[in-house]
Scaffold this active site. Structure first.
Site, mmCIF file in Angstrom:
data_model
loop_
_atom_site.group_PDB
_atom_site.id
_atom_site.type_symbol
_atom_site.label_atom_id
_atom_site.label_comp_id
_atom_site.label_asym_id
_atom_site.label_seq_id
_atom_site.Cartn_x
_atom_site.Cartn_y
_atom_site.Cartn_z
ATOM 1 N N SER A 181 0.911 -1.307 -0.148
ATOM 2 C CA SER A 181 0.123 0.067 0.134
ATOM 3 C C SER A 181 0.925 1.413 -0.115
ATOM 4 O O SER A 181 1.585 1.415 1.050
ATOM 5 C CB SER A 181 -0.957 -0.037 1.441
ATOM 6 O OG SER A 181 -1.656 1.151 1.333
ATOM 7 N N HIS A 237 -1.438 -1.092 -4.275
ATOM 8 C CA HIS A 237 -2.638 -0.757 -3.486
ATOM 9 C C HIS A 237 -2.659 0.784 -3.395
ATOM 10 O O HIS A 237 -1.666 1.102 -2.730
ATOM 11 C CB HIS A 237 -2.727 -1.562 -2.304
ATOM 12 C CG HIS A 237 -4.065 -1.239 -1.638
ATOM 13 N ND1 HIS A 237 -5.198 -1.893 -1.993
ATOM 14 C CD2 HIS A 237 -4.515 -0.370 -0.703
ATOM 15 C CE1 HIS A 237 -6.403 -1.661 -1.417
ATOM 16 N NE2 HIS A 237 -5.744 -0.720 -0.463
ATOM 17 N N ASP A 260 -4.608 3.902 -1.987
ATOM 18 C CA ASP A 260 -5.760 4.227 -0.902
ATOM 19 C C ASP A 260 -6.105 5.803 -1.544
ATOM 20 O O ASP A 260 -5.442 6.811 -1.054
ATOM 21 C CB ASP A 260 -5.392 4.041 0.321
ATOM 22 C CG ASP A 260 -5.155 2.746 0.699
ATOM 23 O OD1 ASP A 260 -6.222 2.002 0.702
ATOM 24 O OD2 ASP A 260 -4.091 2.304 1.359
ATOM 25 N N MET A 297 -8.406 8.752 -0.387
ATOM 26 C CA MET A 297 -9.440 9.266 0.607
ATOM 27 C C MET A 297 -9.848 10.755 0.501
ATOM 28 O O MET A 297 -8.775 11.371 0.345
ATOM 29 C CB MET A 297 -8.592 8.956 1.883
ATOM 30 C CG MET A 297 -8.061 7.676 2.125
ATOM 31 S SD MET A 297 -6.934 7.511 3.768
ATOM 32 C CE MET A 297 -6.626 5.767 3.880
ATOM 33 N N HIS A 347 -8.144 1.659 -4.175
ATOM 34 C CA HIS A 347 -9.208 1.522 -3.035
ATOM 35 C C HIS A 347 -9.717 2.988 -2.880
ATOM 36 O O HIS A 347 -9.286 3.847 -2.314
ATOM 37 C CB HIS A 347 -8.541 0.857 -2.002
ATOM 38 C CG HIS A 347 -9.374 0.667 -0.743
ATOM 39 N ND1 HIS A 347 -8.849 0.550 0.447
ATOM 40 C CD2 HIS A 347 -10.567 0.756 -0.566
ATOM 41 C CE1 HIS A 347 -9.792 0.390 1.637
ATOM 42 N NE2 HIS A 347 -11.091 0.684 0.909
ATOM 43 N N MET A 384 -11.850 5.267 -0.912
ATOM 44 C CA MET A 384 -12.644 5.578 0.290
ATOM 45 C C MET A 384 -13.241 6.787 0.304
ATOM 46 O O MET A 384 -12.778 7.940 0.915
ATOM 47 C CB MET A 384 -11.554 5.508 1.532
ATOM 48 C CG MET A 384 -11.188 3.892 1.776
ATOM 49 S SD MET A 384 -9.673 3.854 2.779
ATOM 50 C CE MET A 384 -8.376 3.585 1.584
ATOM 51 N N MET A 423 -12.427 -5.511 5.369
ATOM 52 C CA MET A 423 -11.544 -4.497 5.778
ATOM 53 C C MET A 423 -11.202 -5.130 7.123
ATOM 54 O O MET A 423 -12.066 -5.319 7.733
ATOM 55 C CB MET A 423 -12.150 -2.875 6.088
ATOM 56 C CG MET A 423 -12.196 -2.243 4.720
ATOM 57 S SD MET A 423 -10.419 -1.809 3.992
ATOM 58 C CE MET A 423 -9.612 -1.092 5.162
ATOM 59 N N GLY A 452 -8.915 4.449 6.975
ATOM 60 C CA GLY A 452 -8.633 5.697 7.211
ATOM 61 C C GLY A 452 -7.064 6.071 7.392
ATOM 62 O O GLY A 452 -6.586 7.109 7.083
ATOM 63 N N PHE A 453 -6.421 5.198 8.177
ATOM 64 C CA PHE A 453 -5.039 5.327 8.433
ATOM 65 C C PHE A 453 -4.254 3.953 8.178
ATOM 66 O O PHE A 453 -4.788 2.929 8.582
ATOM 67 C CB PHE A 453 -4.952 5.744 9.747
ATOM 68 C CG PHE A 453 -5.586 7.393 10.051
ATOM 69 C CD1 PHE A 453 -4.638 8.387 9.726
ATOM 70 C CD2 PHE A 453 -6.940 7.340 10.530
ATOM 71 C CE1 PHE A 453 -5.267 9.535 9.913
ATOM 72 C CE2 PHE A 453 -7.447 8.717 10.543
ATOM 73 C CZ PHE A 453 -6.516 9.698 10.182
ATOM 74 N N GLY A 454 -3.165 4.012 8.050
ATOM 75 C CA GLY A 454 -2.019 2.780 7.918
ATOM 76 C C GLY A 454 -1.693 2.779 9.356
ATOM 77 O O GLY A 454 -1.805 3.504 10.496
ATOM 78 N N GLY A 455 -1.260 1.477 9.610
ATOM 79 C CA GLY A 455 -0.430 1.139 10.816
ATOM 80 C C GLY A 455 -1.260 0.884 11.893
ATOM 81 O O GLY A 455 -0.944 0.803 13.223
ATOM 82 N N ASP A 513 -7.202 -5.898 4.173
ATOM 83 C CA ASP A 513 -6.491 -4.461 4.046
ATOM 84 C C ASP A 513 -6.425 -4.000 5.581
ATOM 85 O O ASP A 513 -7.430 -3.844 6.041
ATOM 86 C CB ASP A 513 -7.215 -3.622 3.256
ATOM 87 C CG ASP A 513 -6.468 -2.308 2.960
ATOM 88 O OD1 ASP A 513 -5.608 -2.093 3.565
ATOM 89 O OD2 ASP A 513 -7.118 -1.442 2.359
ATOM 90 N N GLY A 514 -5.331 -3.846 6.018
ATOM 91 C CA GLY A 514 -5.096 -3.416 7.322
ATOM 92 C C GLY A 514 -4.373 -4.106 8.485
ATOM 93 O O GLY A 514 -5.092 -5.405 8.504
ATOM 94 N N GLY A 515 -3.322 -3.983 8.980
ATOM 95 C CA GLY A 515 -2.387 -4.759 9.837
ATOM 96 C C GLY A 515 -1.891 -6.260 9.294
ATOM 97 O O GLY A 515 -1.917 -6.747 10.086
ATOM 98 N N GLY A 559 1.035 -2.287 4.107
ATOM 99 C CA GLY A 559 1.572 -1.022 4.091
ATOM 100 C C GLY A 559 2.876 -0.967 4.647
ATOM 101 O O GLY A 559 3.740 -1.127 4.436
HETATM 102 C C1 DX5 Z 1 -6.620 1.852 5.538
HETATM 103 C C2 DX5 Z 1 -6.015 1.690 4.028
HETATM 104 C C3 DX5 Z 1 -4.948 0.652 3.987
HETATM 105 C C4 DX5 Z 1 -3.794 0.866 4.776
HETATM 106 C C5 DX5 Z 1 -3.083 -0.131 5.184
HETATM 107 O O1 DX5 Z 1 -7.538 2.642 5.400
HETATM 108 O O2 DX5 Z 1 -7.052 1.043 3.403
HETATM 109 O O3 DX5 Z 1 -4.884 0.220 2.734
HETATM 110 O O4 DX5 Z 1 -2.739 1.446 3.686
HETATM 111 O O5 DX5 Z 1 -1.938 0.014 6.026
HETATM 112 P P1 DX5 Z 1 -1.175 -0.949 6.952
HETATM 113 O O6 DX5 Z 1 -0.887 -2.099 6.215
HETATM 114 O O7 DX5 Z 1 -0.261 -0.090 7.475
HETATM 115 O O8 DX5 Z 1 -2.178 -1.266 8.143
HETATM 116 ZN ZN ZN Z 2 -6.557 0.284 1.525
#
Ligand code: DX5
Ligand code: ZN
Length: 222
Positions: A14, A39, A41, A43, A72, A74, A143, A148-151, A181-183, A203
């Protein structure tokens, strides 16, 4: 374009976790490190509480690389912006079930434009709500964090939906990919994969790793 089996793990780094000052180089780094799809994102600061990038950035990436662009969205009005993302070079456009649009119509328009169509659901949305659309999609995105956020941390409770999506696909002879997607990292990738996911978005665990190639390869085999 490569044809994927559901037994293959598709790793989609990502870009949200990349260095935004060097977006093209970061994309190249992800591809050279073994990333299968990029990927991206998008937003809008309304559907989610963050603003990332739009069609112009996607077009710049598209013009530099021929990597598969997994976009993706959002955003609250995917129907309104759809043509601009298609024009920018998206290969897959994933829109949220929870956004303000006629979902069936958006999926139909996406495919009619020659793009693959994905449907995404937030952690709070039930799998059953996607059933009317599953014959019309190329990918279901479950999801594994609130978008909304990575990490953020992987939500284990979402795995029941991945299992239900895989069972439904088998029972009805359908052929959509299942994306998480996520974590996603080396600990959660095998959990998602065992539940039935075959496209893993990652990501932080890829872009922020000291060795991106090693990180992607470990996520692929974990
Ligand atoms: C979250 C995004 C993800 C994000 C994942 O809203 O849709 O694609 O980049 O990030 P990680 O892999 O760091 O959880
Ligand atoms: Zn995503």
């Amino acid at each position: 374009m490569k044809k994927w089996q559901y037994t293959d793990r598709i790793i989609a780094p990502s870009l949200l976790a990349a260095d935004f000052g060097r977006i093209k180089e970061e994309t190249t780094r992800a591809i050279h490190s073994g990333g299968d799809w990029m990927h991206l994102d998008v937003m809008d600061g309304h559907f989610v509480d963050n603003i990332s990038f739009g069609p112009a950035i996607i077009q710049a990436i598209h013009e530099t690389n021929d990597v598969f662009l997994d976009v993706h969205l959002m955003i609250s009005r995917p129907d309104h912006y759809l043509p601009r993302f298609i024009e920018a070079g998206a290969d897959m456009l994933t829109t949220h079930l929870e956004a303000e649009h006629n979902v069936a119509e958006t999926l139909h328009r996406t495919r009619a434009a020659g793009c693959l169509a994905g449907l995404a659901i937030n952690p709070a949305t039930q799998f059953e709500q996607t059933i009317p659309y599953l014959t019309e999609i190329d990918m279901l995105l479950v999801m594994t964090v609130v978008p909304g956020f990575g990490g953020q941390s992987f939500m284990h409770e979402t795995m029941a939906k991945v299992e239900a999506a895989a069972a439904h696909r088998k029972q009805h002879g359908l052929s959509y990919h299942i994306q998480v997607d996520g974590g996603i990292d080396t600990t959660t990738a095998p959990i998602a994969s065992t539940a039935g996911a075959n496209v893993l978005v990652a990501g932080s665990s890829t872009f922020k790793a000291p060795d991106m190639a090693a990180a992607i390869s470990e996520i692929r085999t974990a």
